[in-house]
Design a protein around this motif. Structure first.
Motif, PDB file in Angstrom:
ATOM      1  N   GLU A   8      19.708   8.025  12.456  1.00  0.00           N
ATOM      2  CA  GLU A   8      19.985   7.974  13.896  1.00  0.00           C
ATOM      3  C   GLU A   8      19.100   8.920  14.693  1.00  0.00           C
ATOM      4  O   GLU A   8      19.148   8.936  15.926  1.00  0.00           O
ATOM      5  CB  GLU A   8      21.453   8.325  14.154  1.00  0.00           C
ATOM      6  N   VAL A  41      27.823  17.747   8.963  1.00  0.00           N
ATOM      7  CA  VAL A  41      28.345  16.481   9.475  1.00  0.00           C
ATOM      8  C   VAL A  41      29.376  16.734  10.564  1.00  0.00           C
ATOM      9  O   VAL A  41      29.355  16.101  11.633  1.00  0.00           O
ATOM     10  CB  VAL A  41      28.948  15.639   8.328  1.00  0.00           C
ATOM     11  N   LEU A  71      22.913  10.387   9.723  1.00  0.00           N
ATOM     12  CA  LEU A  71      22.480  11.264  10.802  1.00  0.00           C
ATOM     13  C   LEU A  71      20.959  11.268  10.913  1.00  0.00           C
ATOM     14  O   LEU A  71      20.403  11.266  12.021  1.00  0.00           O
ATOM     15  CB  LEU A  71      22.998  12.685  10.564  1.00  0.00           C
ATOM     16  N   LEU A 107      19.214  12.218  14.613  1.00  0.00           N
ATOM     17  CA  LEU A 107      19.908  13.449  14.986  1.00  0.00           C
ATOM     18  C   LEU A 107      19.425  14.652  14.194  1.00  0.00           C
ATOM     19  O   LEU A 107      19.715  15.794  14.553  1.00  0.00           O
ATOM     20  CB  LEU A 107      21.421  13.280  14.816  1.00  0.00           C
ATOM     21  N   LEU A 157      27.678  17.945  13.899  1.00  0.00           N
ATOM     22  CA  LEU A 157      26.935  16.949  14.663  1.00  0.00           C
ATOM     23  C   LEU A 157      27.812  15.796  15.138  1.00  0.00           C
ATOM     24  O   LEU A 157      27.477  15.133  16.126  1.00  0.00           O
ATOM     25  CB  LEU A 157      25.769  16.425  13.827  1.00  0.00           C
ATOM     26  N   ARG A 158      28.900  15.528  14.457  1.00  0.00           N
ATOM     27  CA  ARG A 158      29.804  14.461  14.881  1.00  0.00           C
ATOM     28  C   ARG A 158      30.961  14.965  15.748  1.00  0.00           C
ATOM     29  O   ARG A 158      31.599  14.187  16.453  1.00  0.00           O
ATOM     30  CB  ARG A 158      30.371  13.731  13.658  1.00  0.00           C
TER      31      ARG A 158
END
Length: 461
Positions: free
Chosen positions: A84, A168, A81, A86, A171-172
């Protein structure tokens, strides 16, 4: 057999030493079974097992519960994350998981166990009770989640990794186990690593401390606590995972990010032999060897995974007992046996391939004040800066498109090294984090901070 295969294959004496070590561990630790593996150069080079069942022994395909080694898998997801864009490791958790109840604790602090959170959940022993008893984060943290001021000390926290698992998921937009499967397990080919046991798998046992009898341990689904210790795996899968933690894999995390995970982010506890804690990875000194990895335990199981970057050796040990056999120490011993008996054979020296781009003008001796330093160009195009014949600050540097160099490790990690040129294009001096490196000690005419005495060097008299 090619030269590489010959280097990887273990000698019969080494294999016997490994077999003897796990036999002693199983016997003295009174474990129903133990299975182990050693990897070198990215390949499994030895597997072994011992068991109390006559005529049967587990192999590298049998699942055991791996406990807190699960945390390293969760940390990999968080680092993805970060890579990326994020999140940033310095972000407060509340920025991405509002209402979590952890105040201003940062993501980096949770990864390195410096967030000050309690070691365990309130209520009954979470490892031996169903996750349904803790349906919300408030049930995991309790009314007084903090034991220390965040950022002031290392204090191992299982609830902290529950928060990271929930991060996780937030955010996913998917459950932690689904993200883990899609983003780590499948790309790395870890098809025998799972949230729930998949046959063939070992049963977990408690062995009586004062009698040679045992009873089965309950196998609970940990619910929200799963990111802290839920996973089942095998020695073959974990050996492959250890290789990833050493070399990286662009499909999951690059080599720089896994190196960051192995870098100390928290100091060791006073009196501890550990070297601190990285980002989801324990760092220990075992004899002459510096190891990174993680230990793990849940009722009925103990586990250890360690790798030595310097020796390119990793080892995994798994056993199905609650206590008695120290799987982490066993795995560390297996690394040491191979590293000591068969030291790593260095790769052949090869010259720099692109001769027209070799910055020779930067190489050779330089002086920081009166401290003699030397710059060397490596075959991979990096620079090494270090003291001449004495201990001091050493670092590697990566070339940047603008002609500067970025520090990769040590004191100068992240700092910029620049070659300052004269009007004719020749190099006058090196500038590094405000330090001036000259070709002569306090070279006359160079921009040495504080100036150079115009009378120059002289004796007493």
């Amino acid at each position: 057999m090619d030269e590489l295969s010959e280097d990887l294959e273990l000698l019969p004496s080494t294999r016997r030493a490994l077999r003897h070590r796990i036999a002693v561990a199983q016997s003295e630790g009174r474990a129903p079974s133990v299975v182990a593996a050693v990897a070198r150069g990215g390949q499994v080079v030895w597997e072994g097992s011992r068991t109390s069942v006559e005529g049967h022994g587990p192999d590298g395909n049998v699942q055991y519960r791996i406990g807190s080694i699960t945390k390293t898998f969760t940390a990999v997801l968080v680092m993805r994350l970060r890579d990326e864009g994020l999140l940033a490791l310095a972000d407060p958790l509340e920025k991405h998981l509002p209402g979590a109840g952890a105040g201003e604790v940062t993501i980096a602090q949770l990864l390195s166990h410096t967030g000050g959170l309690a070691a365990e959940t309130p209520g009954p022993w979470w490892e031996r009770t169903p996750g349904e008893l803790r349906p919300e984060l408030a049930d995991v943290l309790g009314e007084e989640p903090f034991k220390h001021t965040p950022g002031t000390r290392h204090h191992y926290s299982n609830p902290g990794y529950t928060l990271l698992g929930s991060l996780v998921e937030a955010l996913r937009g998917k459950p932690w186990e689904e993200v883990l499967r899609a983003e780590v397990l499948e790309p790395l080919g870890l098809d025998r690593t799972s949230v729930l046991p998949q046959a063939p798998n070992a049963g977990g046992w408690a062995v009586h401390p004062w009698a040679d009898v045992m009873m089965p341990e309950p196998l609970e689904d940990l619910g929200l606590m799963a990111p802290a210790g839920q996973l089942w795996s095998t020695t073959r899968d974990l050996a492959r995972f250890a290789d990833f933690l050493l070399r990286g894999d662009e499909r999951v995390l690059n080599v720089e990010s896994v190196r960051e995970m192995r870098t100390p982010a928290a100091p060791p506890e006073p009196g501890s032999a550990d070297l601190g804690y990285g980002l989801g990875m324990q760092l220990v000194a075992h004899g002459a060897y510096r190891l990174a990895g993680h230990s793990g335990s849940l009722p009925g199981f103990v586990a250890g995974l360690w790798l030595s970057e310097a020796d390119d050796v990793a080892a995994v040990a798994l056993a199905n007992c609650t206590s008695g056999l120290a799987a982490a120490a066993l795995a560390a011993d297996l690394v040491g046996i191979v590293a000591e008996a068969e030291p790593r054979i260095p790769k052949p020296w090869r010259p720099f391939a692109e001769s027209d781009q070799v910055p020779l003008e930067l190489c050779g001796p330089w002086y920081w004040g009166t401290s003699a330093q030397v710059v060397r160009l490596k075959a991979d195009g990096s620079l090494e800066l270090g003291p001449v014949g004495a201990m001091g600050r050493s670092a590697r540097f990566r070339a940047e498109p603008d002609g500067s160099w970025t520090g990769l490790n040590g004191y100068y990690a992240g700092e910029t090294l620049r070659a300052v040129r004269r009007e004719d294009g020749s190099v006058s001096h090196l500038d590094l984090a405000s330090f001036v490196f000259t070709r002569e000690p306090y070279e006359a005419g160079a921009p040495v901070p504080g100036g150079v005495d115009p009378q120059g060097w002289r004796g007493i008299g």
